[in-house]
Design a protein around this motif. Structure first.
Motif: not given
Length: 168
Positions: A31-39, A52-65
């Protein structure tokens, strides 16, 4: 252009659970970054989405998602799937056991996970295992790909290169 990155919009607002599950399934993942929804009172579109997840950046086997919780308006479909090219049957078996959760969606190496995402779990030499009509027919009857059965279906094949699927 730097790259093309798949973005997943989780309709059941379970993106964080899904992301952590995928990270546990695939090697070299994070998990590279996770931003949550505000109030929710900040905007009408945020109702029911606090934390909840507003935006997430993650890598699976080096592939960005990228990922987000999007609510029920956007559903996953088999029209988009992710292909996992596996070294051998053991690797196919591993990913199948982790990602196939909807038996009625299984066909020819395709499966659907518990979050609704579709996957194709295939050997990395799939094209070489589909040379004859018999091999293609065998594959069409499979749910999970069974490499030895595809090889057996092609045993005795006299086709020459360039005659893929002719059954000659």
């Amino acid at each position: 252009m730097k790259s093309i990155i798949p973005s997943l919009c989780f309709p059941d607002n379970n993106g964080e659970e899904a992301i952590h599950y995928y990270i546990s399934v695939f090697p070299d993942s994070e998990l590279v970054e996770l931003v949550r929804y505000p109030r929710e009172e900040l905007d009408i579109h945020f109702q029911g989405m606090t934390d909840k997840v507003l935006s997430a950046r993650f890598n699976l086997n080096h592939q960005p998602f990228l990922g987000t919780d999007g609510g029920p308006y956007f559903q996953f479909s088999e029209a988009i799937s992710f292909t996992i090219e596996c070294r051998d049957q053991a690797e196919i078996d591993y990913y199948w056991s982790k990602l196939s959760h909807v038996p009625e969606a299984e066909q020819c190496g395709w499966c659907k996970d518990r979050f609704g995402v579709s996957w194709q779990i295939v050997p990395d030499n799939m094209a070489k295992l589909l040379v004859t009509d018999e091999q293609i027919h065998a594959m069409m009857a499979m749910k999970k790909i069974l490499v030895d059965e595809l090889r057996a279906a092609g045993a005795g094949n006299q086709d020459e290169p360039g005659t893929v699927g002719t059954g000659k």
